[in-house]
Design an enzyme around this catalytic site. Sequence first.
Site: not given
Length: 450
Positions: A102, A243, A245, A247
Amino acid sequence: MSKQYFGTDGIRGRANSFPMTAEVAMKVGMAAGLSFQRGSHRHRVVIGKDTRLSGYMIENAMVAGFCAAGMDVFLLGPIPTPAVAMLSRSLRADIGVMISASHNPYFDNGIKLFGPDGYKLSDEIEARIEGMLDKDLSRQLASSEGLGRAKRIDGVHDRYIEFAKRTLPRSMSLAGLRVVIDCANGAAYKVAPAALWELGAEVFAIHDEPNGFNINDNCGSTAPQSLCDKVREVRADIGIALDGDADRMIIVDQNGEIVDGDQVMAVIAESWHQAGRLAGGGVVATVMSNLGLERQLGSLGLTLQRTKVGDRYVVEHMRAHGFNVGGEQSGHIVLSDFATTGDGLVAALQVLACIKRSNRPASEVCRKFEPVPQVLKNVRFTGGRPLESEPVRAMIEDARQRLGTAGRLVIRPSGTEPLIRVMAEGDDPSLVETVVDDIVGAIGSIRTAA
């Protein structure tokens, strides 16, 4: 059973150190593969990743584990976490995997698991997989003729881009909007700029050249200063920071001022409420969301339901109680009409739609309430349980009494790092700062004494 591997968002740690080793990744593939076999069909798993160097190692180890369990593997390459969740359902996979840490630096990595419905696994299923990781699974693995196959599949970026575009009305165009998108040198470096451009926006992409080491490096939703600067430089209407990833996201208005997830939830909730499409009578957020959001929703006759930290718990509450808007202050925005997990791009598109409909600047559209003064500080610890210390507990109780009913205090260990997070908020900013410093000092003294 206390968890040795799984935290609040899957398994995460420093790459090539326990638990983020190739050996553990292979065992996760075996255990998860065995856990999700149902029926006699050819079982399949989809695996996506972000742009970290260690993604190659973790990906190949998991492929070995899943194939050993008899599952066919579809490799998606670098792609956002919400795309993995979507493709798990779209490709009728038995399980989905996202290899990502993340917003963490490149030297960390992680494994997030999704069920066939596209939702993150429950605590119970994670505990079952966890219980298998230190066992000898060799007798349960596939026979020589039953081993799985692995292949890379094409067209997944186009699928996700079309999915994201369809979350807006067909007649909606972003023409006339100048948008800066900070891709965090992460998983959305291709799909996010492409989706915005195809919707008609004038797009300025930054931090869209990953090299394995620069993901989240002074960029993205946790370090948006370069985005603020770029918005002012090109006189953009809005900036979007994802960010690693993709999400989560935050917004930057046309003045270069940051808009966090609480404000984004307020924008979307009010818009959907006015359109008659807000379900559940309010929003689901975590204990970290600002008291100002709760008051703003209350002024509209809406409620704020709070959960413990972690977008997975937000989603679980939304599903159980019929909400369709939820998220976290950090920028995880979950819109269950569209997705099963946080989706930074889809949430950003909803905000852009509000700006287009209102024909007002982002600074007006995205400022729904004045945040209550809030202070969050982290204390790193190396062992023990400082929150169980009597002096720390006494300081926490004293702080609660001083804040009274006009404030809130949230203290919790991080689920992904050896940190204790101390947050307080209230109408008196000096009192808020003081109680946080007092608690941080008490925890620090225990750490020093140890």
